[in-house]
Design a protein around this motif. Structure first.
Motif, PDB file in Angstrom:
ATOM      1  N   PHE A  41      16.908  20.254  -1.407  1.00  0.00           N
ATOM      2  CA  PHE A  41      15.906  20.637  -2.365  1.00  0.00           C
ATOM      3  C   PHE A  41      14.591  19.730  -2.431  1.00  0.00           C
ATOM      4  O   PHE A  41      13.645  20.361  -2.503  1.00  0.00           O
ATOM      5  N   GLY A  45      10.770  20.937  -1.528  1.00  0.00           N
ATOM      6  CA  GLY A  45       9.778  20.889  -2.465  1.00  0.00           C
ATOM      7  C   GLY A  45       8.553  20.123  -1.782  1.00  0.00           C
ATOM      8  O   GLY A  45       7.240  20.715  -2.093  1.00  0.00           O
ATOM      9  N   TRP A  48       6.782  22.005   0.832  1.00  0.00           N
ATOM     10  CA  TRP A  48       6.060  22.945   0.168  1.00  0.00           C
ATOM     11  C   TRP A  48       4.909  22.900  -0.443  1.00  0.00           C
ATOM     12  O   TRP A  48       3.724  23.270  -0.028  1.00  0.00           O
ATOM     13  N   VAL A  78       6.301  26.423  -7.677  1.00  0.00           N
ATOM     14  CA  VAL A  78       7.482  26.751  -6.648  1.00  0.00           C
ATOM     15  C   VAL A  78       7.726  25.245  -6.072  1.00  0.00           C
ATOM     16  O   VAL A  78       9.121  24.928  -5.929  1.00  0.00           O
ATOM     17  N   GLY A  79       6.722  24.366  -5.488  1.00  0.00           N
ATOM     18  CA  GLY A  79       7.206  23.136  -5.100  1.00  0.00           C
ATOM     19  C   GLY A  79       7.671  22.166  -6.081  1.00  0.00           C
ATOM     20  O   GLY A  79       8.767  21.538  -5.771  1.00  0.00           O
ATOM     21  N   PHE A  80       6.881  21.944  -7.250  1.00  0.00           N
ATOM     22  CA  PHE A  80       7.529  21.137  -8.259  1.00  0.00           C
ATOM     23  C   PHE A  80       8.985  21.709  -8.868  1.00  0.00           C
ATOM     24  O   PHE A  80       9.990  20.880  -9.049  1.00  0.00           O
ATOM     25  N   LEU A  82      11.225  23.046  -6.912  1.00  0.00           N
ATOM     26  CA  LEU A  82      12.259  22.692  -6.103  1.00  0.00           C
ATOM     27  C   LEU A  82      12.643  21.270  -6.135  1.00  0.00           C
ATOM     28  O   LEU A  82      13.926  21.053  -5.991  1.00  0.00           O
ATOM     29  N   ILE A  83      11.556  20.505  -6.333  1.00  0.00           N
ATOM     30  CA  ILE A  83      11.826  18.839  -6.680  1.00  0.00           C
ATOM     31  C   ILE A  83      12.662  18.711  -7.869  1.00  0.00           C
ATOM     32  O   ILE A  83      13.471  17.740  -7.789  1.00  0.00           O
TER      33      ILE A  83
END
Length: 94
Positions: A41, A45, A48, A78-80, A82-83
C-alpha cells in the motif's frame, strides 16, 4: 525548629487475582503476507504520486481524476490515501 509531621503511607495490598497464563492470550507475530500488503500500500501510493507528477497528463484515467487543470486533483487523494492505509496498518503489525 519544630519537626515536621510524618505522613503515613497506605499499606500495600496486592491484587486478589494475578493473571495466569490462561488468562493472558499472547499474540504472535504478524503473517508475512500482512507485512507485504502493508508495504505494498505504501509503495503503491508513492508510485501513484510519482506517476501523477511525471506522466499524469498523458494517462487517461489520471486525467479523468482531475489532472491538467480540471479542478481538484483527486490523484493526490488516491496516492496519499494509499500511503495512509499502509501507515495505519503499521499499528497492528507485530
Amino acid at each position: 525548629m519544630p519537626k515536621s509531621r510524618v505522613r503515613k503511607k497506605a499499606v500495600y495490598t496486592p491484587p486478589k487475582e494475578k493473571p495466569t497464563p490462561q488468562m493472558i492470550k499472547a499474540s504472535g507475530p504478524s503473517h508475512p503476507a500482512y507485512i507485504g500488503v502493508m508495504l505494498g500500500f505504501m509503495v503503491l501510493g508513492l508510485v501513484w504520486l510519482v506517476t501523477n507528477y511525471l506522466a499524469g497528463d498523458k494517462l487517461g484515467f489520471m486525467v479523468a481524476l482531475g489532472g491538467a487543470g480540471n479542478g481538484f486533483n483527486y490523484n493526490f487523494l488516491v496516492g496519499f490515501g494509499l500511503i495512509i492505509i499502509g501507515l495505519l496498518m503499521t499499528m497492528r503489525w507485530r
